[in-house]
Design a protein around this motif. Structure first.
Motif, PDB file in Angstrom:
ATOM      1  N   VAL A 244       0.929  -1.258  -0.020  1.00 52.25           N
ATOM      2  CA  VAL A 244      -0.028  -0.045  -0.084  1.00 52.25           C
ATOM      3  C   VAL A 244       0.777   1.251   0.043  1.00 52.25           C
ATOM      4  O   VAL A 244       0.494   2.305  -0.809  1.00 52.25           O
ATOM      5  CB  VAL A 244      -0.882   0.224   1.262  1.00 52.25           C
ATOM      6  N   SER A 245       1.885   1.245   0.780  1.00 52.74           N
ATOM      7  CA  SER A 245       2.764   2.281   0.873  1.00 52.74           C
ATOM      8  C   SER A 245       3.918   2.610  -0.278  1.00 52.74           C
ATOM      9  O   SER A 245       4.790   3.585  -0.054  1.00 52.74           O
ATOM     10  CB  SER A 245       3.391   2.507   2.141  1.00 52.74           C
ATOM     11  N   LEU A 246       4.086   1.557  -1.222  1.00 54.63           N
ATOM     12  CA  LEU A 246       5.106   1.602  -2.023  1.00 54.63           C
ATOM     13  C   LEU A 246       4.904   2.812  -3.209  1.00 54.63           C
ATOM     14  O   LEU A 246       3.520   2.854  -3.443  1.00 54.63           O
ATOM     15  CB  LEU A 246       5.278   0.339  -2.893  1.00 54.63           C
ATOM     16  N   PRO A 247       5.875   3.607  -3.662  1.00 50.32           N
ATOM     17  CA  PRO A 247       5.546   4.526  -4.764  1.00 50.32           C
ATOM     18  C   PRO A 247       4.807   4.072  -5.924  1.00 50.32           C
ATOM     19  O   PRO A 247       5.540   3.005  -6.281  1.00 50.32           O
ATOM     20  CB  PRO A 247       7.182   4.951  -4.801  1.00 50.32           C
ATOM     21  N   GLY A 248       4.114   4.653  -6.158  1.00 47.33           N
ATOM     22  CA  GLY A 248       3.368   4.263  -7.441  1.00 47.33           C
ATOM     23  C   GLY A 248       2.292   3.420  -7.391  1.00 47.33           C
ATOM     24  O   GLY A 248       1.413   3.016  -8.639  1.00 47.33           O
ATOM     25  N   VAL A 249       2.076   2.640  -6.290  1.00 47.09           N
ATOM     26  CA  VAL A 249       1.145   1.557  -6.255  1.00 47.09           C
ATOM     27  C   VAL A 249      -0.069   2.264  -5.766  1.00 47.09           C
ATOM     28  O   VAL A 249      -0.523   2.996  -4.845  1.00 47.09           O
ATOM     29  CB  VAL A 249       1.504   0.602  -5.123  1.00 47.09           C
ATOM     30  N   ASN A 250      -1.368   1.987  -6.776  1.00 46.29           N
ATOM     31  CA  ASN A 250      -2.563   2.783  -6.696  1.00 46.29           C
ATOM     32  C   ASN A 250      -3.740   1.932  -6.303  1.00 46.29           C
ATOM     33  O   ASN A 250      -4.866   2.304  -6.022  1.00 46.29           O
ATOM     34  CB  ASN A 250      -2.959   3.799  -7.776  1.00 46.29           C
ATOM     35  N   TYR A 251      -3.502   0.653  -6.244  1.00 44.02           N
ATOM     36  CA  TYR A 251      -4.539  -0.398  -6.078  1.00 44.02           C
ATOM     37  C   TYR A 251      -3.918  -1.590  -5.353  1.00 44.02           C
ATOM     38  O   TYR A 251      -2.766  -1.934  -5.800  1.00 44.02           O
ATOM     39  CB  TYR A 251      -5.273  -0.636  -7.441  1.00 44.02           C
ATOM     40  N   ALA A 268       6.112   7.272 -13.754  1.00 47.86           N
ATOM     41  CA  ALA A 268       6.292   8.324 -14.733  1.00 47.86           C
ATOM     42  C   ALA A 268       7.288   7.680 -15.804  1.00 47.86           C
ATOM     43  O   ALA A 268       7.089   8.430 -16.819  1.00 47.86           O
ATOM     44  CB  ALA A 268       7.047   9.581 -14.058  1.00 47.86           C
ATOM     45  N   ASP A 269       7.772   6.811 -15.759  1.00 52.46           N
ATOM     46  CA  ASP A 269       8.796   6.332 -16.783  1.00 52.46           C
ATOM     47  C   ASP A 269       8.997   4.761 -16.683  1.00 52.46           C
ATOM     48  O   ASP A 269       8.722   4.337 -15.419  1.00 52.46           O
ATOM     49  CB  ASP A 269      10.161   7.145 -16.919  1.00 52.46           C
ATOM     50  N   ARG A 270       9.549   4.237 -17.337  1.00 50.08           N
ATOM     51  CA  ARG A 270       9.911   2.853 -17.092  1.00 50.08           C
ATOM     52  C   ARG A 270      10.810   2.509 -16.046  1.00 50.08           C
ATOM     53  O   ARG A 270      10.848   1.342 -15.367  1.00 50.08           O
ATOM     54  CB  ARG A 270      10.294   2.090 -18.450  1.00 50.08           C
ATOM     55  N   ALA A 271      11.769   3.441 -15.860  1.00 48.36           N
ATOM     56  CA  ALA A 271      12.834   3.266 -14.519  1.00 48.36           C
ATOM     57  C   ALA A 271      12.000   3.245 -13.316  1.00 48.36           C
ATOM     58  O   ALA A 271      12.315   2.146 -12.557  1.00 48.36           O
ATOM     59  CB  ALA A 271      13.885   4.287 -14.662  1.00 48.36           C
ATOM     60  N   ALA A 272      11.192   4.131 -13.316  1.00 43.06           N
ATOM     61  CA  ALA A 272      10.177   4.228 -11.871  1.00 43.06           C
ATOM     62  C   ALA A 272       9.422   2.776 -11.707  1.00 43.06           C
ATOM     63  O   ALA A 272       9.257   2.306 -10.932  1.00 43.06           O
ATOM     64  CB  ALA A 272       9.573   5.283 -11.919  1.00 43.06           C
ATOM     65  N   LEU A 273       8.794   2.599 -13.008  1.00 44.10           N
ATOM     66  CA  LEU A 273       7.945   1.348 -12.972  1.00 44.10           C
ATOM     67  C   LEU A 273       8.949   0.038 -12.626  1.00 44.10           C
ATOM     68  O   LEU A 273       8.350  -0.711 -11.795  1.00 44.10           O
ATOM     69  CB  LEU A 273       7.599   1.049 -14.564  1.00 44.10           C
ATOM     70  N   LEU A 274       9.748  -0.256 -13.300  1.00 44.29           N
ATOM     71  CA  LEU A 274      10.873  -1.019 -12.830  1.00 44.29           C
ATOM     72  C   LEU A 274      11.357  -1.273 -11.381  1.00 44.29           C
ATOM     73  O   LEU A 274      10.924  -2.295 -10.535  1.00 44.29           O
ATOM     74  CB  LEU A 274      12.138  -1.307 -13.538  1.00 44.29           C
ATOM     75  N   GLY A 275      11.364  -0.121 -10.869  1.00 44.39           N
ATOM     76  CA  GLY A 275      11.880   0.014  -9.381  1.00 44.39           C
ATOM     77  C   GLY A 275      10.525  -0.451  -8.701  1.00 44.39           C
ATOM     78  O   GLY A 275      10.818  -1.365  -7.512  1.00 44.39           O
ATOM     79  N   THR A 276       9.431   0.197  -8.930  1.00 49.07           N
ATOM     80  CA  THR A 276       8.314  -0.426  -8.084  1.00 49.07           C
ATOM     81  C   THR A 276       7.940  -1.965  -7.998  1.00 49.07           C
ATOM     82  O   THR A 276       7.695  -2.532  -7.378  1.00 49.07           O
ATOM     83  CB  THR A 276       6.980   0.350  -8.336  1.00 49.07           C
ATOM     84  N   ASP A 278      10.079  -4.371  -8.975  1.00 46.21           N
ATOM     85  CA  ASP A 278      11.159  -4.848  -8.050  1.00 46.21           C
ATOM     86  C   ASP A 278      10.817  -5.111  -6.635  1.00 46.21           C
ATOM     87  O   ASP A 278      10.947  -5.894  -5.854  1.00 46.21           O
ATOM     88  CB  ASP A 278      12.501  -4.335  -8.166  1.00 46.21           C
ATOM     89  N   ALA A 279      10.301  -3.868  -6.185  1.00 43.43           N
ATOM     90  CA  ALA A 279      10.020  -3.744  -4.695  1.00 43.43           C
ATOM     91  C   ALA A 279       8.698  -4.700  -4.392  1.00 43.43           C
ATOM     92  O   ALA A 279       8.538  -5.201  -3.371  1.00 43.43           O
ATOM     93  CB  ALA A 279       9.514  -2.165  -4.308  1.00 43.43           C
ATOM     94  N   LEU A 280       7.856  -4.797  -5.179  1.00 45.88           N
ATOM     95  CA  LEU A 280       6.631  -5.650  -5.181  1.00 45.88           C
ATOM     96  C   LEU A 280       7.234  -7.202  -4.989  1.00 45.88           C
ATOM     97  O   LEU A 280       6.743  -7.832  -4.215  1.00 45.88           O
ATOM     98  CB  LEU A 280       5.779  -5.575  -6.150  1.00 45.88           C
ATOM     99  N   ARG A 281       8.162  -7.479  -5.785  1.00 50.34           N
ATOM    100  CA  ARG A 281       8.762  -8.815  -5.795  1.00 50.34           C
ATOM    101  C   ARG A 281       9.522  -9.201  -4.679  1.00 50.34           C
ATOM    102  O   ARG A 281       9.543 -10.415  -4.230  1.00 50.34           O
ATOM    103  CB  ARG A 281       9.622  -9.127  -7.045  1.00 50.34           C
ATOM    104  N   ALA A 282       9.991  -7.974  -4.055  1.00 51.63           N
ATOM    105  CA  ALA A 282      10.881  -8.237  -3.087  1.00 51.63           C
ATOM    106  C   ALA A 282       9.848  -8.246  -1.570  1.00 51.63           C
ATOM    107  O   ALA A 282      10.510  -8.494  -0.282  1.00 51.63           O
ATOM    108  CB  ALA A 282      11.985  -7.162  -2.998  1.00 51.63           C
ATOM    109  N   LEU A 283       8.703  -8.153  -1.580  1.00 48.15           N
ATOM    110  CA  LEU A 283       7.949  -8.083  -0.353  1.00 48.15           C
ATOM    111  C   LEU A 283       8.161  -9.373   0.421  1.00 48.15           C
ATOM    112  O   LEU A 283       8.209 -10.392  -0.260  1.00 48.15           O
ATOM    113  CB  LEU A 283       6.413  -7.660  -0.598  1.00 48.15           C
ATOM    114  N   ALA A 289       5.309 -13.341  -9.253  1.00 43.55           N
ATOM    115  CA  ALA A 289       4.833 -12.242  -9.624  1.00 43.55           C
ATOM    116  C   ALA A 289       4.736 -12.262 -11.322  1.00 43.55           C
ATOM    117  O   ALA A 289       5.134 -12.795 -12.096  1.00 43.55           O
ATOM    118  CB  ALA A 289       5.848 -11.045  -9.485  1.00 43.55           C
ATOM    119  N   GLU A 290       3.557 -11.656 -11.540  1.00 45.39           N
ATOM    120  CA  GLU A 290       3.054 -11.743 -13.112  1.00 45.39           C
ATOM    121  C   GLU A 290       2.462 -10.258 -13.255  1.00 45.39           C
ATOM    122  O   GLU A 290       1.599  -9.844 -12.596  1.00 45.39           O
ATOM    123  CB  GLU A 290       2.093 -12.740 -13.351  1.00 45.39           C
TER     124      GLU A 290
END
Length: 308
Positions: A244-251, A268-276, A278-283, A289-290
């Motif tokens: 819920v608190s990860l940047p970019g996660v809206n749902y 905002a861009d693919r670099a930010a998307l990849l970061g989020t 990766d953060a979800l996969r690391a939870l 993850a798909e």
């Protein structure tokens, strides 16, 4: 196209997300500007389409208790299937996607029986040769949740508040314009302004409706939109809560079926998307993850069929 929010706009939007009916004077006091400046900012944001101030009706008030995310496997073009799915009143979100099924949809209905009937209808759409289902048991974050850093709104009481026909008309009007004046609402329902004001305040305080600002993706600088399904070890809610608190996660929804957790991600861009991603996969607890890329969002609504 809505302009990207500046710092003052973002602060104003955070207040509108917390209380969409906040007065212009209160906004002025909170932001350190004049009342006229606050009013002009709100009007500019709403006129440009950057922000819509609407009433989000509590699903249980209108008998909605069953929510599912459905991925549709499609033979042939995806767009006609997405349009047919979007035409169904039970769908609140429909998108043509890359990755996974060609079309994804969120379904919100009264109960599990209605949910099964909706699955049957979706399987029967021309071009659909199968569906996969995630049954949501708890919605932890939705698109109308406050922006990060915004103060949380009070949690509504448990159990659906009772509403009568006049209340339902008021809810329908607030879904369209969350900042409609008490005078305008009173004219629609045929009550005095004080009586209308009392009803609206009761609906707000009971949790029947939450008036909030919905922000256009473009105004937040969003260029990438992705859905993510997670398989977890252990409890789904425990794995979902940190997302819920990860940047970019809206749902964020926890449940069972095709996945244990489903998330929506904006970036905002693919670099930010990849970061989020990766953060979800690391939870903690996540073992799979798909993801699927939203190519064309055909339908997105947070309103219900109410009188207006």
């Amino acid at each position: 196209m809505a302009a990207v929010l500046d710092g003052l706009d973002a602060a104003l939007v955070r207040e509108l997300q917390r209380d969409g009916r906040v007065s212009y004077q209160r906004l002025a006091d909170l932001l350190g500007v004049s009342r006229e400046a606050a009013r002009a900012r709100v009007h500019r944001l709403t006129a440009s389409g950057a922000v819509r101030v609407v009433g989000i009706v509590r699903p249980s008030v209108v008998g909605i208790t069953a929510v599912a995310h459905v991925s549709l496997a499609v033979e042939g073009p995806a767009r006609p299937v997405a349009e047919a799915a979007a035409a169904r009143p039970a769908t609140s979100f429909v998108s043509c996607t890359a990755g996974g099924g060609a079309v994804v949809a969120e379904v919100r209905v009264a109960d599990d029986g209605a949910l099964e009937r909706e699955f049957t209808a979706l399987r029967g759409l021309a071009g659909v040769h199968g569906i996969e289902v995630f049954r949501c048991t708890e919605l932890l974050r939705d698109a109308y949740s406050p922006l990060p850093g915004a103060p949380a709104a009070p949690r509504p009481p448990t159990g659906p508040p009772a509403v009568d026909e006049v209340d339902r008309v008021l809810l329908g009007l607030l879904q369209v314009d969350g900042r409609a004046s008490f005078a305008a609402l009173a004219e629609h329902v045929g009550l005095s302004q004080p009586a209308t004001r009392a009803r609206v305040l009761r609906l707000l305080e009971s949790g029947a409706v939450h008036v909030t600002g919905l922000v256009a993706s473009q105004a937040l600088g969003v260029r990438e939109a992705v859905g993510v399904g997670l398989g977890v070890r252990g409890g789904a809610r425990e794995a979902a809560a940190p997302a819920v608190s990860l940047p970019g996660v809206n749902y964020v929804a926890a449940g069972h079926g095709r996945f244990d957790v489903v998330c929506g991600v904006d970036a905002a861009d693919r670099a930010a998307l990849l970061g989020t991603l990766d953060a979800l996969r690391a939870l903690p607890g996540v073992v799979r993850a798909e993801s699927w890329y939203h190519l064309d969002i055909v339908k997105e609504t947070y309103s219900y069929d109410l009188p207006a």
